[in-house]
Each structure stands twice: as C-alpha cells, then as structure tokens.
Design an enzyme around this catalytic site. Structure first.
Site, PDB file in Angstrom:
ATOM      1  N   HIS A 108      45.427  46.491  43.525  1.00 23.26           N
ATOM      2  CA  HIS A 108      44.475  45.816  44.417  1.00 23.26           C
ATOM      3  C   HIS A 108      43.091  46.466  44.328  1.00 23.26           C
ATOM      4  O   HIS A 108      42.609  47.102  45.265  1.00 23.26           O
ATOM      5  CB  HIS A 108      44.984  45.812  45.855  1.00 23.26           C
ATOM      6  CG  HIS A 108      46.124  44.876  46.083  1.00 23.26           C
ATOM      7  ND1 HIS A 108      47.442  45.303  46.150  1.00 23.26           N
ATOM      8  CD2 HIS A 108      46.159  43.521  46.224  1.00 23.26           C
ATOM      9  CE1 HIS A 108      48.242  44.258  46.344  1.00 23.26           C
ATOM     10  NE2 HIS A 108      47.480  43.164  46.389  1.00 23.26           N
ATOM     11  N   ASN A 109      42.454  46.291  43.193  1.00 21.99           N
ATOM     12  CA  ASN A 109      41.114  46.808  42.965  1.00 21.99           C
ATOM     13  C   ASN A 109      40.195  45.655  42.563  1.00 21.99           C
ATOM     14  O   ASN A 109      40.595  44.486  42.619  1.00 21.99           O
ATOM     15  CB  ASN A 109      41.141  47.895  41.890  1.00 21.99           C
ATOM     16  CG  ASN A 109      41.910  47.430  40.655  1.00 21.99           C
ATOM     17  OD1 ASN A 109      41.773  46.284  40.226  1.00 21.99           O
ATOM     18  ND2 ASN A 109      42.730  48.321  40.092  1.00 21.99           N
TER      19      ASN A 109
END
Length: 739
Positions: free
Chosen positions: A472-473
């Site tokens: 989740h970047n």
C-alpha cells in the site's frame, strides 16, 4: 400579579414556550398575547380573563379604543377580542381598522364578541364582515376557555406558521443558490434573485410562463428530461449536471437538484422539464378544489411506508398460506435467509474446509475481533506530510526526463509496467503518471486549475503514501489510477459517465489509500487505534483516506485543485470522490457486486435481447453511482488480471504486508486476524487461489460483461492456472524453483 390604571389592566401569568412543528421546522412560540377590549367589566370580560389565566396566556385588558391601540402598539398581540355588543360605548369597527392599519397586525387574529340574539336589522350586523372571527356572547368560563384554546390551535397557530413561512421566503430571497418553483402544471411561480443574476432573466419575464417556453441548451443528453421526469413521477429527488441556456444564449453547466413537493395537488402529473437549469424545488399547485384537496389528503393518509424487503417477506407469507407443505417449508427457509441483515455476505463452511479462504475473507471483510489481551497498539493519527524539499522543483509534463517519459509511452495499454516507472522515478511514480493521465483527460481544464497546482497536489498526495509499505504505497495508487483511466476509455463506461464522473474517478483512484499504515481495518480495530476510535470501527481506513485527501487538498492554495470550481460543482465532485473511496472497503464487496449485476447487467441483457435502447439504464443517477463504485473496486484489486509477471510481483508484495501484520500481532499479543499469513508456513499460491475464487472471478465476470475486457479475462485465466499449478506441486512460493 395585577397592574392597573383607569384604562388598562395587565395580567401576567407564568409562561412556558410552546413547541410548534411546521414541516421540517421546529418552532418555539411564546405564550399567547391576548388583548381584551371591553368598555366595562362584566361576566363576559371576567370569563375571558379567567380563561387566559387558566391557559397560561398573557392577557391585557383595555377599556377605551385609545388605550387598546396604545397597548397593541407596545405588545403586538397575537389575539385581540373586542366587545362588539354595545355600540354606544365605542366604535368597535373603527378600532378594528386602526389595529389593521398597523404593519405588525398582519398576523393578528381579531375576534368580535356579538350579542346572542343578533338580527339582520341590528346595527352591529353591518360591521361583522370586518372581523375574521366572531364569538356569540357566553360568559361561561369553560366556554371562554374552550374558545381560546380553539383559536390558539387553529387561527393563531396558522398565523404563526405563516410568519415562519415569510422567514423561509426571506431566506430563499437571500440565498446564493438559484431557486425556481413551479406548479404541477409546469407554470413558473417564483424565481429568486440569485436565479435572476445567474440566468439573466427578470422575475416578470418568467413568472406565469410554462417552463417549456424557456429556451433549453442543446448540450444535454437527449433522454435527460425523460430521466428527470421518471424520478419526479415516482416522487423521487433528482440531482445531476444540467446545461442551462441563459437569456443571452450562453450555455452554462449547473448542478441541479429537483425535489417534488406533494401538497394539495393530488397525484403527480407528467412534468416535461423544459429548462430545469438551476438548483430547483418544484412545488405542487395550491389552487385545486376542496374536493381535490380532500381526496389528496385521504390518499396520503392511506399510504403505507415499508421497505422493499418487507414487501417481499409479506408476499412470501401470503404465498405460504396456499402452498403445498414442501413449498411452504422451502419458503420458511427463504424467509429465514431474508430476515438476516447480511444479505450480501456469503456464509462460509467450516474452517477445516478451506482455512486459507476463511482467514483471507475474515481478515478483509470484518472490522476486527474482541480484544484478547490487555496490550494496546496505538496507531496515532499523524499530521499530514508536507512536500519534501527535493520534490518542489518545477515539474510539468514538458519537463519530465526522457528516461521517465519513455517508461510511460504505453501508459494507455493494460499491459503497462508500473514497476519500470517505479524504478525510473525512484519510487515516485504517482506524480509523473498522474500528470500524464490527468492531462490526457483534461482534468486541469475541467477544474480550471493551473498545471503547477495539479503538480503540487500530486506531489503532496504522494508524499503522504508510505514508501515503507511493501504493497500500500504510491506505486499501488499509481497502478489503480492507471487501471481507472483504462476503464474510463471503454465505450460502455464512456456512455454511462459524465465528465465530472471521470474527474471524480481519477481523483478517487489517486487518493484512495493515502496514508495507509500497511495494516488492515481488523488490525486497527483490535489494537484500539486512534483511527478506529475516531471512525467507530466502521470503514476506518477508507474514511481516513477520504478525509485526509480533502484536508491535504484544501489546506493550501498552492495544491488546492478545487479552488476555482463553482461551489455546487465542488460538492457534487466531493460526494462522488468520497463515495468511490468508501466503496473500496471490502465488507460491502458482495453488496456492490450484486447491486451492479441486478441493477445494470441483467436489465441491459434483457433490453439488448429485445433490441431496445439501453441509454436509460446506463445514465440514470443511481446506476452511474453503481458503475463508478464497480470501476474503482475493479481497479483497486485488478492485480490477478494483470500480465503474469506483474501479478506475481503484486502477490509477493501483499503477502509480505500481511506477514508483517501477523508478526506484529504476535509481538503485541493481539488477535491474529489471518493465521495462514505466517511467513514460515503460508502457501502464497493457495492464498491467491482463494482470493481469485472468492472475490475476483464473479466481480470481473460482471465487469467484463459490462465493459468488454477479454484481455483482462485471459490474464485472469492464465494467472489462476499458474497458481493452481504451483499448488498442485505443493509449492508455497511465488515461483517454482529453478530447473
């Protein structure tokens, strides 16, 4: 207490506010102010005075017309009762006219006390028409009390509500929103000054005209008016974008809200909207006969209000009565299922059947378990990151370095490799890809914002993604943005959505996971994090992403991409962005998919089979919302539909994030949400098979049926076979061992 002089007697009683409901308004009224005008004391004046005391009304007594007028000018009474039995004492009609000449008396109720045996030849008869009400003399105290209560609950409260109605019209007059009110017969009854200012018309040019006489813009979709009429006929509100034509011929885009108001006009008529080009409230006509009003009220009182599921249950109950025993028993099982509150959440078998699926689904679709330890994991809400200094150098589409530009040459292809861009930009793919995609869709032109503002916004949004997260970047955000842009170019999607929907989708994709901590909602709820407390354990992360995105955007003009759009358009855009970000929460996954299939796919298939037009299905406001939700959901979890190497890389990244969460849960003594994601024992192929089986296949089958995505479905099939092959070989890794 009593205060008196020769002319005025003032009686003060204990006072309490009265609550009066007027539509959605709750009004608080002071005790009734009553002025009694009697030349001399008798049983009638004493009766009314006693009645005022019993009813807790404020009462003033005047003996002469002069003192009565002076008292009224001071207190502006709600009710004036004038003794009209003895003309020799004072001219009651002249007093009535004097009171009516006072501006504040418009809402005052005046009652004349007349003789019991009044005849047509009596001089008092000729002046009775001057009084709205009359009271035949009756000194009985309870008769006076009942008369006051009837006046208070009838005429006086009606006048009180009328004053509130004047306040509402004053507010409408001062509103900056353009408002138009029409009758059920499409006749314009009112437009406010904001409407005049925006549209260039004067009230006198519009009031009394039918709305079809007002010129219409050619920019609206041909079936838009029919869509609006369909909502109005059903008594539903309609809200959307409408292109209006001003008096000078210019077309302007407006966010319109049309609300049907059911009043005395009976059933809805088919209202052909000619130019519903402002934020409008349509009203029902009030000029019907008393018979029409009566039938309308009877119809309203006979209506039953129940939810669709209640209607279904009632139909099944009725059907059971005449059904054979096997059918009745089957319907019992149906009713048992329908009465649950989780109609869209499939029920899993026992954990022994498929622990991977159970753990994965449990981790993604629940809001956590009860705490099993006393430890607290505090995920605090941090201040948003500012743009790092090394990112503030001028950057525009023309300034993108050639090496980075080269990696984005095929960004409009589904097979675009986001990881090449990630490497070329040193983990800053979102800013660069965002600039190119937003430029391709004309987002700056739509928002009327400079490219420099968009650049700053993309940079600060990307700075608030955690590069330390394996999944989740900002690379995931860029990947979802790419998928969203790809879906928006599909013909069926373009037919369904307006430009504002496209802009909302691109922005929602960009911000949908901003400041993600690399932990699931279940983890945050179990840990008692500040975010979970803030959002009541409900859609914790998704609510945070949406809220933070707007905080970041609006706090600084340098990155406020919404600064130059009209307020109503901003509100519509904001609502759409929030709705799409919240749709990425997995607890409502099956609800969103099922609504899409039942409201869009099935009706489309039926219409196409019969050769009928599908425009109504595609462009209705309700279905546009479902399309946008489905679009971002598919973009968010499209990894299994990517080319195989990309799919494998994403699978490794999400697994690593889940492994890290399990490690931390064990360290903190928290419930382990997904025990199968233990880095020492997990089978990644099994977890991917479960994810595809449970979440992906049905959703992308539905999305493919709508948007026509054969290449994605081929990738999905290939990837499923790949994971299946590894599992059959009892391998737990991402790839088979080298030969």
């Amino acid at each position: 207490m009593f205060f008196s002089n020769p002319c005025i007697l003032l009686v003060i009683f204990q006072t309490t506010l009265t609550e009066v409901q007027f539509g959605p308004m709750k009004l608080f009224k002071d005790p009734l102010q009553v002025l009694l005008v009697f030349a001399k004391e008798d049983s009638q004046s004493n009766g009314f005075c006693w009645a005022c005391e019993k009813a807790n009304f404020r009462c003033s007594m005047a003996r002469t017309p002069e003192s009565a007028l002076e008292c009224f000018l001071e207190k502006h009474h709600d009710l004036v009762i004038i003794d009209h039995r003895h003309s020799r004492h004072f001219d009651a009609e002249a007093l009535c006219r004097s009171i009516r000449a006072v501006n504040s008396s418009e809402n005052t109720v005046i009652v004349a006390v007349v003789k019991r045996y009044l005849t047509l030849t009596d001089p008092c008869c000729s002046v009775l028409p001057s009084y709205p009400q009359r009271y035949v003399e009756n000194g009985n105290m309870m008769a006076c009390y009942n008369e006051l209560l009837q006046l208070e609950h009838g005429e006086v409260r009606a006048q009180f509500k009328l004053r509130a109605g004047n306040a509402i019209f004053t507010a409408i007059e001062q509103s900056q929103e353009a408002i138009e009110i029409t009758s059920e017969d499409q006749v314009i009854q009112y437009v406010n000054p904001a409407y005049e200012s925006i549209m260039g018309y004067q009230q006198g040019e519009l009031i009394g005209k039918e709305i079809i006489e007002v010129p219409k813009s050619e920019k609206n979709k041909p079936d838009l008016l029919e869509t609006i009429n369909s909502c109005i006929r059903k008594g539903k509100e309609w809200q959307g974008i409408y292109y209006a034509k001003k008096k000078n011929g210019d077309s302007i885009q407006q966010n319109v809200k049309i609300t049907p108001v059911i009043g005395q006009g009976g059933k809805h008529k088919d209202r052909r909207k000619g130019s519903l080009d402002v934020r409008s409230t349509t009203s029902r006509g009030s000029d019907g006969s008393s018979q029409r009003r009566h039938s309308s009220m009877a119809r309203i009182h006979s209506m039953t209000i129940e939810a669709p599921i209640t209607k279904v249950i009632n139909i099944i109950n009725a059907a059971q009565e005449s059904s054979p025993m096997p059918v009745a028993e089957a319907l019992d099982r149906v009713l048992e299922i329908l009465r649950t509150t989780e109609l869209y959440s499939p029920q899993l078998g026992t954990k022994d059947e498929d622990p991977h699926t159970n753990d994965l689904v449990g981790g993604l679709m629940t809001d956590g378990l009860r705490r099993l330890s006393g430890n607290e994991y505090i995920f605090s809400t941090k201040q948003p990151h500012h743009i790092p200094s090394h990112l503030t150098t001028p950057l525009s589409l023309n300034d993108i370095p050639p090496r980075i530009a080269q990696t984005m040459e095929n960004e409009n292809s589904w097979d675009f490799d986001i990881f090449n861009l990630e490497a070329a930009t040193i983990k800053r793919p979102l800013t660069y890809l965002g600039l190119k995609i937003f430029s391709r869709f004309g987002v700056c032109e739509f928002l009327n914002c400079p490219e420099a503002t968009l650049r700053s916004w993309l940079q600060v949004i990307e700075a608030n993604y955690h590069s330390s997260n394996s999944y989740h970047n900002s690379s995931h955000a860029a990947d979802v943005l790419h998928a969203t842009a790809y879906f928006l170019c599909k013909e069926r999607v373009k037919q369904s959505l307006d430009p504002i929907d496209e802009v909302a989708a691109l922005i929602a994709a960009t911000v949908h996971d901003v400041d993600h901590p690399g932990r699931t909602n279940s983890f945050l709820c179990n840990a008692g994090s500040e975010l979970a407390i803030l959002y009541n354990d409900t859609a914790v992360l998704e609510s945070h992403h949406a809220a933070l995105a707007f905080q970041i955007t609006t706090r600084d003009d340098k990155c406020n991409i919404f600064k130059n759009i009209e307020r109503n358009e901003y509100r519509t855009l904001r609502q759409a962005i929030i709705d799409m970000v919240l749709a990425t929460e997995m607890t409502k996954h099956f609800e969103h998919v099922n609504k899409f299939v039942n409201s869009i796919n099935k009706p489309l298939a039926a219409l196409e089979e019969n050769g009928e037009s599908v425009k109504g299905i595609l462009t209705s406001p309700e279905n546009r919302i479902l399309v946008k939700r489905m679009l971002i959901k598919c973009a968010d979890i499209s990894n299994p539909c990517r080319p195989q190497e990309l799919c494998i890389e994403w699978a490794g990244r999400i697994s690593e994030e889940y492994f890290a969460q399990t490690d931390e849960e064990k360290r903190q003594g928290l419930p382990v949400v997904m025990p199968v994601f233990d880095r020492n024992t997990c089978s990644i192929p099994k977890s991917q098979i479960s994810f595809i089986d449970y979440f992906i296949t049905d959703m992308f089958d539905a999305w493919d049926a709508f948007a026509d995505l054969p290449n994605l479905m081929q990738h999905l099939d290939n990837n499923f076979k790949y994971w299946k092959g590894l599992d059959e070989r009892k391998l737990h890794s991402l790839r088979p061992p080298p030969e």
